[in-house]
Scaffold this motif. Structure first.
Motif, PDB file in Angstrom:
ATOM      1  N   ARG A 193      78.948  64.333  36.150  1.00 47.04           N
ATOM      2  CA  ARG A 193      78.825  65.290  35.054  1.00 47.04           C
ATOM      3  C   ARG A 193      78.276  64.652  33.767  1.00 47.04           C
ATOM      4  NH1 ARG A 193      84.224  67.372  33.976  1.00 47.04           N
ATOM      5  NH2 ARG A 193      83.134  68.349  32.214  1.00 47.04           N
ATOM      6  N   THR A 194      78.222  63.337  33.719  1.00 46.55           N
ATOM      7  CA  THR A 194      77.636  62.662  32.563  1.00 46.55           C
ATOM      8  C   THR A 194      76.153  62.949  32.450  1.00 46.55           C
ATOM      9  OG1 THR A 194      79.224  60.850  32.783  1.00 46.55           O
ATOM     10  CG2 THR A 194      77.263  60.415  31.458  1.00 46.55           C
ATOM     11  N   LEU A 195      75.492  63.049  33.595  1.00 46.29           N
ATOM     12  CA  LEU A 195      74.039  63.092  33.592  1.00 46.29           C
ATOM     13  C   LEU A 195      73.442  64.209  34.438  1.00 46.29           C
ATOM     14  CD1 LEU A 195      71.748  61.426  32.340  1.00 46.29           C
ATOM     15  CD2 LEU A 195      71.760  59.978  34.376  1.00 46.29           C
ATOM     16  N   SER A 196      74.191  64.710  35.435  1.00 42.18           N
ATOM     17  CA  SER A 196      73.581  65.685  36.340  1.00 42.18           C
ATOM     18  C   SER A 196      74.633  66.527  37.058  1.00 42.18           C
ATOM     19  CB  SER A 196      72.700  64.964  37.369  1.00 42.18           C
ATOM     20  OG  SER A 196      71.992  65.882  38.154  1.00 42.18           O
ATOM     21  N   SER A 197      75.287  67.400  36.327  1.00 40.44           N
ATOM     22  CA  SER A 197      76.242  68.315  36.959  1.00 40.44           C
ATOM     23  C   SER A 197      75.495  69.247  37.902  1.00 40.44           C
ATOM     24  CB  SER A 197      76.955  69.150  35.896  1.00 40.44           C
ATOM     25  OG  SER A 197      77.598  68.336  34.953  1.00 40.44           O
ATOM     26  N   TYR A 198      76.168  69.663  38.979  1.00 40.26           N
ATOM     27  CA  TYR A 198      75.556  70.614  39.902  1.00 40.26           C
ATOM     28  C   TYR A 198      76.013  72.026  39.579  1.00 40.26           C
ATOM     29  CZ  TYR A 198      73.671  67.097  43.161  1.00 40.26           C
ATOM     30  OH  TYR A 198      72.952  66.090  43.750  1.00 40.26           O
ATOM     31  N   PRO A 231      76.564  72.819  47.172  1.00 37.97           N
ATOM     32  CA  PRO A 231      77.782  72.350  47.836  1.00 37.97           C
ATOM     33  C   PRO A 231      77.957  70.834  47.845  1.00 37.97           C
ATOM     34  CG  PRO A 231      76.140  72.992  49.460  1.00 37.97           C
ATOM     35  CD  PRO A 231      75.583  73.378  48.126  1.00 37.97           C
ATOM     36  N   ALA A 232      76.898  70.086  47.503  1.00 44.28           N
ATOM     37  CA  ALA A 232      76.990  68.625  47.594  1.00 44.28           C
ATOM     38  C   ALA A 232      77.592  67.969  46.364  1.00 44.28           C
ATOM     39  CB  ALA A 232      75.599  68.041  47.849  1.00 44.28           C
ATOM     40  N   ALA A 233      78.089  68.749  45.420  1.00 42.78           N
ATOM     41  CA  ALA A 233      78.656  68.171  44.202  1.00 42.78           C
ATOM     42  C   ALA A 233      79.817  67.245  44.531  1.00 42.78           C
ATOM     43  CB  ALA A 233      79.129  69.284  43.267  1.00 42.78           C
ATOM     44  N   SER A 234      79.968  66.209  43.735  1.00 42.28           N
ATOM     45  CA  SER A 234      81.104  65.306  43.905  1.00 42.28           C
ATOM     46  C   SER A 234      82.397  66.036  43.534  1.00 42.28           C
ATOM     47  CB  SER A 234      80.928  64.067  43.027  1.00 42.28           C
ATOM     48  OG  SER A 234      80.897  64.433  41.658  1.00 42.28           O
ATOM     49  N   LEU A 235      83.504  65.361  43.696  1.00 39.29           N
ATOM     50  CA  LEU A 235      84.807  65.984  43.462  1.00 39.29           C
ATOM     51  C   LEU A 235      84.898  66.621  42.079  1.00 39.29           C
ATOM     52  CD1 LEU A 235      87.615  66.482  44.665  1.00 39.29           C
ATOM     53  CD2 LEU A 235      88.353  64.311  43.637  1.00 39.29           C
ATOM     54  N   ASP A 236      84.331  65.981  41.088  1.00 38.14           N
ATOM     55  CA  ASP A 236      84.349  66.522  39.717  1.00 38.14           C
ATOM     56  C   ASP A 236      82.912  66.649  39.217  1.00 38.14           C
ATOM     57  OD1 ASP A 236      85.408  67.432  37.281  1.00 38.14           O
ATOM     58  OD2 ASP A 236      85.342  65.417  36.423  1.00 38.14           O
ATOM     59  N   GLY A 237      82.042  67.206  40.059  1.00 41.33           N
ATOM     60  CA  GLY A 237      80.629  67.227  39.717  1.00 41.33           C
ATOM     61  C   GLY A 237      80.044  68.586  39.405  1.00 41.33           C
ATOM     62  N   VAL A 238      80.854  69.648  39.445  1.00 42.58           N
ATOM     63  CA  VAL A 238      80.346  70.987  39.159  1.00 42.58           C
ATOM     64  C   VAL A 238      80.286  71.206  37.654  1.00 42.58           C
ATOM     65  CG1 VAL A 238      80.732  73.468  39.479  1.00 42.58           C
ATOM     66  CG2 VAL A 238      81.228  71.881  41.344  1.00 42.58           C
ATOM     67  N   GLN A 267      80.450  72.128  33.879  1.00 44.24           N
ATOM     68  CA  GLN A 267      81.408  72.706  32.943  1.00 44.24           C
ATOM     69  C   GLN A 267      80.760  72.752  31.566  1.00 44.24           C
ATOM     70  OE1 GLN A 267      85.342  70.924  33.024  1.00 44.24           O
ATOM     71  NE2 GLN A 267      85.182  70.469  35.210  1.00 44.24           N
ATOM     72  N   ASP A 268      81.201  73.689  30.763  1.00 40.21           N
ATOM     73  CA  ASP A 268      80.627  73.851  29.430  1.00 40.21           C
ATOM     74  C   ASP A 268      80.734  72.540  28.639  1.00 40.21           C
ATOM     75  OD1 ASP A 268      79.444  75.269  27.300  1.00 40.21           O
ATOM     76  OD2 ASP A 268      81.405  75.537  26.365  1.00 40.21           O
ATOM     77  N   GLY A 269      79.630  72.140  28.050  1.00 39.65           N
ATOM     78  CA  GLY A 269      79.591  70.883  27.307  1.00 39.65           C
ATOM     79  C   GLY A 269      78.857  69.782  28.038  1.00 39.65           C
ATOM     80  N   ASP A 270      78.639  69.952  29.356  1.00 41.53           N
ATOM     81  CA  ASP A 270      77.892  68.953  30.118  1.00 41.53           C
ATOM     82  C   ASP A 270      76.434  68.951  29.670  1.00 41.53           C
ATOM     83  OD1 ASP A 270      80.213  68.467  31.456  1.00 41.53           O
ATOM     84  OD2 ASP A 270      79.602  69.406  33.348  1.00 41.53           O
ATOM     85  N   LEU A 271      75.789  67.809  29.780  1.00 44.33           N
ATOM     86  CA  LEU A 271      74.414  67.678  29.307  1.00 44.33           C
ATOM     87  C   LEU A 271      73.427  68.463  30.162  1.00 44.33           C
ATOM     88  CD1 LEU A 271      72.309  66.331  27.444  1.00 44.33           C
ATOM     89  CD2 LEU A 271      72.231  64.429  29.092  1.00 44.33           C
TER      90      LEU A 271
END
Length: 316
Positions: A259-264, A269-276, A278-282
């Motif tokens: 989520r620091t650089l490329s949230s999905y 479906p391939a997002a990491s455990l905390d990769g979807v 969220q508001d505020g992500d770059l």
């Protein structure tokens, strides 16, 4: 008999008294003239410095160049305009430069390899066009910058910031690669910043520092052996392989939380455990949205986030 010696007199005393004001006037004139010449030289220097600065800026001396590769044959004109607007808004806010490459310009360079490999010559092209840029920020066309007020410096590149983000002793390719990121890696040694999802490294959004390593890395990644190896995920699996078996590259690479650089987006479906996202992500990345067989559609996934981005831009 002694004669009185007349007192020594200054020769031409009258002339001395009359020349002093004249010499002062001369010195004053010379001083004024010198000041005028110096002022003119300063103005000329400032003028030509301004010209050279503007020329340099147009040649790409920006700290960050945002690179996006567009397939203008596949994408609609409306979609392309929205992507460009998104990047240009962010670049304008933070003094960055944009570089929009055209996929068709690199098809000859990749030969028979999948079209997704064009990402590599596109980034090389950006570096060649902007040789004095400090960083390349690559963004997939299927992504949006969602936090326009935050610069890359404040989020990632500021001194001490990356050190706190780096994932150390972490499997390079999740979930269980035996090759892990180095525990001793320091911020000053990093030239490439990447994220990963739950399956692979994610080159849809990465930061590459300009320099010798950048050229070396891109040359390795674009090696014909990798392009022609028939990896299932083309350049992604090529990158997975390089990071695991070329410690020279891994030693200059920092992995950061997704989520620091490329949230999905929620449909990836391939997002990491905390990769979807969220508001505020770059960045939000619609990874895999081209897969129509799985019911994915890039435009329909893109639009809700684009409208949300527009609201943020208007509210700033």
């Amino acid at each position: 008999m002694q004669f009185a010696v007349p007192p020594r007199r200054s020769p031409l005393p009258i002339a001395r008294s009359s020349r002093t004001p004249y010499r002062r006037k001369q010195l004053k004139t010379i001083a004024i003239f010198s000041f005028a010449i110096l002022s003119l030289l300063y103005l000329l220097h400032h003028f030509f410095s301004s010209i050279s600065t503007s020329v340099a800026a147009s040649a790409g001396t920006s700290g960050v160049v945002i690179v996006t590769l567009l397939d203008r044959k596949q994408f609609s004109e409306s979609y392309v305009k929205k992507i460009i607007a998104n990047r240009e808004d962010y670049a304008k806010r933070h003094g960055y430069t944009t570089f929009f490459a055209n996929t068709a310009d690199y098809t000859e360079a990749i030969g028979d390899a999948p079209q997704s490999w064009t990402i590599v010559p596109a980034v090389r092209h950006a570096l060649a066009t902007h040789p004095k840029a400090a960083y390349i920020f690559h963004l997939s066309p299927h992504s949006l910058i969602m936090n326009p007020s935050k610069s890359l410096k404040s989020l990632i590149l500021e001194q001490g910031r990356l050190e706190s983000l780096m994932l150390k002793d972490t499997p390079v390719v999740p979930p269980d690669s035996i090759i892990k990121t180095f525990t001793h890696l320091q911020e000053k040694d990093v030239d490439l910043i990447l994220t990963q999802d739950k399956e692979d490294l994610n080159p849809g959004s990465f930061i590459l520092r300009n320099g010798e390593f950048a050229r070396f890395f891109l040359d390795i990644w674009f090696d014909p052996l990798y392009r022609n190896y028939n990896f299932a995920k083309a350049e992604i699996h090529g990158l997975d392989h390089i990071m695991q078996w070329h410690p020279t590259v891994l030693a200059r690479t920092a992995l950061v939380p997704q989520r620091t650089l490329s949230s999905y987006g929620k449909d990836s479906p391939a997002a990491s455990l905390d990769g979807v996202y969220q508001d505020g992500d770059l960045v939000v990345h619609f990874q895999g949205c081209e897969d129509a067989e799985k019911g994915r559609d890039c435009v329909s996934e893109f639009e809700p986030y684009y409208k949300l981005w527009l609201k943020k831009v208007k509210s700033d």
